[in-house]
Enzyme design. Structure first.
Site, PDB file in Angstrom:
ATOM      1  N   ASP A 284       0.741  -1.222   0.115  1.00  0.00           N
ATOM      2  CA  ASP A 284       0.006  -0.229  -0.089  1.00  0.00           C
ATOM      3  C   ASP A 284       0.913   1.281   0.079  1.00  0.00           C
ATOM      4  OD1 ASP A 284      -2.282   1.573   0.211  1.00  0.00           O
ATOM      5  OD2 ASP A 284      -2.974   0.565   1.960  1.00  0.00           O
TER       6      ASP A 284
ATOM      7  N   ASP B 205     -11.025   1.724  -3.079  1.00  0.00           N
ATOM      8  CA  ASP B 205     -11.662   1.565  -2.106  1.00  0.00           C
ATOM      9  C   ASP B 205     -13.197   1.560  -2.007  1.00  0.00           C
ATOM     10  OD1 ASP B 205      -9.409   0.847  -0.428  1.00  0.00           O
ATOM     11  OD2 ASP B 205      -9.253   2.581   0.417  1.00  0.00           O
TER      12      ASP B 205
HETATM   13  C1  DGJ Z   1      -5.820   1.835   1.945  1.00  0.00           C
HETATM   14  C2  DGJ Z   1      -6.260   0.501   1.164  1.00  0.00           C
HETATM   15  O1  DGJ Z   1      -6.897   1.077  -0.049  1.00  0.00           O
HETATM   16  C3  DGJ Z   1      -7.195  -0.251   2.027  1.00  0.00           C
HETATM   17  O2  DGJ Z   1      -7.509  -1.353   1.230  1.00  0.00           O
HETATM   18  C4  DGJ Z   1      -6.394  -0.739   3.182  1.00  0.00           C
HETATM   19  O3  DGJ Z   1      -5.404  -1.337   2.917  1.00  0.00           O
HETATM   20  C5  DGJ Z   1      -6.262   0.694   3.970  1.00  0.00           C
HETATM   21  N1  DGJ Z   1      -5.381   1.387   3.101  1.00  0.00           N
HETATM   22  C6  DGJ Z   1      -5.220   0.000   5.321  1.00  0.00           C
HETATM   23  O4  DGJ Z   1      -4.769   1.061   5.890  1.00  0.00           O
END
Ligand code: DGJ
Length: 693
Positions: free
Chosen positions: A450, A513
């Protein structure tokens, strides 16, 4: 032979299966673009028109379509390269010094050698052909053979010329939770600029161009190119005063300066480009097929369960084990433990950088969870955010100088984190070793990588905008050499990291997300135009959706997510027996159709109905899958007719509909079409079909 050279007229004709691209050298040494479009037969037919200036204010350089315009002389349009020599000269004057045709892995590549008239500064233009995909890759390699450094102030990898005005330009805009929002705008006089200045890739625009002449999905001319670079890019579309449209892409010159030391070379990121005279579908097919065959790792992606939405930072061994058991019962093949397992990571406030297992949360180590996951027959994945550090983390306390910073300025935090200066060898080594240890010590099959904030306060080095992402590419590539079976997922605050630079370095990509199944139809549609379906991770999540507040039936949620690489992100411990049974059925069905979805040919089908149906088809060999969605039935409550594509007219296909099996010819299905009526809100169906034996 894909590369034909007319020695007589100094013209190069590069051809793929059904397209051609041509340019030539004129007597003053300019490399002039001649043609991009449907396939031509002979280089000898092409001529370089003689050029005269329109007026003293419209000099020849302005009206000459050049393959690689440089800064200098009477050139005022957008150029591809600006360099400053040690003596302060900021003008480039290139000379053509010959060409080579290279053959690597059965592919032909033309390299055109240009050299500055005065300085030992070389510019090699590369044209690599992928004939069966109707694609070409263009790039430039710079080489400094002078005794002094050369400052590169601007570098775009290639310029393209389209001989029309009033084209349509399309790309995506968006932000966190709203990635891949397709937009189309008319090109007129002046420039359109899309770019990224954030260092980490952006949700705002994506590094590709699509220019069309009122094309549809299946008809009309489309010119496209995708830059093989993550991070800071810029792309300029310029309709000139002389009846053509220019487009170029490359490194963003915003705050960026590259220095080429004596003896150094620099290869600009390539642009993967093509032309279609049969609409957007052909563009997508060519890009998808190329990505599947030459860029992405083979094999289908596993059905995953990710615990982020279920537990967020409140991670502990017991809950994760319970979730893993349930995930296995549903049919998941990979269990991914997301954020919150390490250091003092109880919220966004702390932990990043301290990549040791939190003992309070995992008193028996990570092994306990991994062992259960493995016993359940699943693979195990884990979340990391290696480029970042929280100010409270031990790593930052020990190495405050590892972040991007200026000595006299306060570095900004965002999501309570700093960005590590990964271009420092010790930081790069720390990241590599941390991940290597993790992968060596534990039985890990999947890394979710990430990156949740952009870069700021880069420090005095002006090339980090480019070097940051190159270092990440290098670290992952090296890790994959040592741990070849591990899959890497790229995620950056949702879908902030997808482009043709990172595709293939990483294997799996988090799309957004925003997991609202209706919003996803738009996101996925736009994504599919450029990126292959296998690279589109889609999860089924809980309702009301945390972003939209919308409640959508579980079947529709599954169908929407089954259009990509399926994942589940619900709190499955709260599933009713009916939801468990439905999930098992859907996941089972997905596994059966997965090769068709992830590796087949994808069609965005026309919807002739006044009701807004979303219709898609996937085809692989003699097998296919249709997806139909009706988010909301409107006045008239009409059905639709699905006109399939890509079938053999005279072959009989068996369709497994909800009402029973149907046998129809390819001709009937493609021309007459399959009538379908869905009713109510958030209705959806999946229809499998295959050639009759
Ligand atoms: C952002 C990501 O898009 C989510 O899926 C998740 O992993 C969060 N970060 C975790 O902090």
């Amino acid at each position: 032979m894909s590369i034909a050279v007319s020695e007589k007229s100094n013209v190069f004709l590069l051809s793929t299966k059904s397209t051609s691209y041509a340019f030539g050298m004129d007597d003053r040494g300019l490399v002039r673009h001649l043609y991009w479009g449907k396939k031509l037969l002979s280089a000898d037919e092409l001529e370089l028109p003689s050029l005269t200036e329109v007026s003293t204010n419209d000099p020849v350089f302005e009206i000459t379509p050049e393959e690689f315009p440089v800064h200098g002389g009477l050139r005022y349009k957008e150029h591809c390269l600006k360099a400053t020599f040690a003596d302060g000269t900021r003008e480039l004057v290139y000379q053509y010094c010959g060409y080579d045709v290279e053959e690597t892995e059965g592919r032909e590549e033309l390299v055109l050698h240009l050299k500055d008239e005065h300085y030992a500064f070389f510019m090699d233009l590369h044209y690599r052909l992928y004939p069966q995909y109707d694609l070409m890759e263009r790039s430039v390699v710079l080489s400094n053979q002078t005794e002094d450094p050369i400052q590169i102030e601007k570098l775009h990898s290639a310029q393209f010329h389209i001989p029309y005005e009033n084209l349509n330009f399309s790309n995506v805009h968006g932000h966190w939770g709203a990635e891949q929002q397709r937009f189309v705008q008319k090109v007129s006089y002046g420039k359109i600029v899309i770019e990224n200045r954030r260092g980490i890739s952006t949700h705002n625009h994506n590094p590709y161009f699509v220019l069309d002449r009122d094309a549809t999905e299946t008809a009309g001319e489309v010119y496209f190119g995708a830059l093989r670079l993550s991070g800071n890019f810029s792309g300029v579309v310029e309709q000139t005063q002389y009846g053509e449209t220019l487009v170029q892409m490359g490194l963003n010159d915003h705050d960026c300066l590259l220095e080429l030391k004596p003896g150094e070379t620099f290869a600009a990121p390539a642009i993967l480009c093509g032309y279609s005279d049969s609409g957007f579908e052909t563009m997508s097919h060519n890009l998808h097929r190329f990505a599947l065959d030459h860029i992405l790792r083979k094999d289908c992606r596993p059905v995953l369960y990710n615990s982020w939405e279920a537990t967020e930072f409140h991670v502990n061994s017991r809950d994760q084990i319970n979730l893993a058991r349930k995930a296995a019962e549903l049919g998941a093949e990979l269990f991914v433990l997301d954020d919150g397992w390490f250091g003092e990571r109880h919220s966004i406030q702390n932990g990043l950088g301290d990549w040791y297992v939190n003992e309070g949360k995992f008193p028996n180590g990570l092994e306990e969870l991994i062992d259960v996951v493995k016993e359940l027959g699943m693979k195990f994945g884990i979340w990391v955010e290696p480029e970042m550090v929280n100010p409270k983390a031990q790593l930052y306390q020990q190495h405050p100088d590892w972040i991007y910073h200026y000595e006299t300025r306060v570095s900004d935090t965002s999501r309570v984190q700093y960005v590590l200066n990964v271009t420092k060898p010790e930081v790069r080594d720390f990241i590599y070793n941390m991940l290597d240890d993790l992968l060596t010590r534990y039985d890990i099959d999947y890394i979710k990588w990430d990156a949740n904030r952009p870069i700021s306060q880069t420090g005095p080095q002006r090339d980090v905008w480019y070097k940051h992402i190159q270092t990440i590419y290098e670290v992952v590539t090296e890790l994959k050499k040592k741990h070849p079976d591990v899959l890497f997922e790229a995620c950056a605050s949702g879908g902030g990291r997808i482009d043709y630079g990172i595709l293939g370095i990483f294997d799996d990509f988090w799309t957004s997300d925003n997991t609202d199944a209706y919003d996803r139809l738009y996101i996925q549609d736009a994504y599919s135009r450029i990126y292959p379906i296998k690279a589109m991770r889609a999860w089924v999540t809980d309702c009301p959706n945390f972003l939209s507040g919308r409640v959508i039936p579980l079947t529709f949620r599954y169908h929407s997510a089954m259009m990509g690489s399926l994942g589940v992100g619900c709190n499955i411990l709260k599933f009713t027996p009916e939801e468990v049974e439905l999930s098992q059925r859907m996941i089972r069905q997905y596994k059966e159709i997965r090769p068709i979805i992830q590796e087949g040919v994808f069609y965005r089908l026309d919807n002739p109905s006044a009701n807004q149906y979303f219709l898609y088809e996937y085809l692989k060999g003699g097998q296919g899958v249709l997806f139909a969605f009706l988010p909301q039935s409107k006045v008239g409550h009409r059905g639709t007719t699905i006109r399939l594509r890509g079938l053999e007219e005279e072959t009989i296909y068996v369709l497994h509909t909800a009402e029973g099996d149907l046998e129809k010819s390819g001709a009937y299905l493609m021309h007459h079409g399959l009538p379908l009526k869905l009713g109510g809100d958030y209705a959806s169906t999946v229809i499998r079909f295959e050639k009759k034996q």
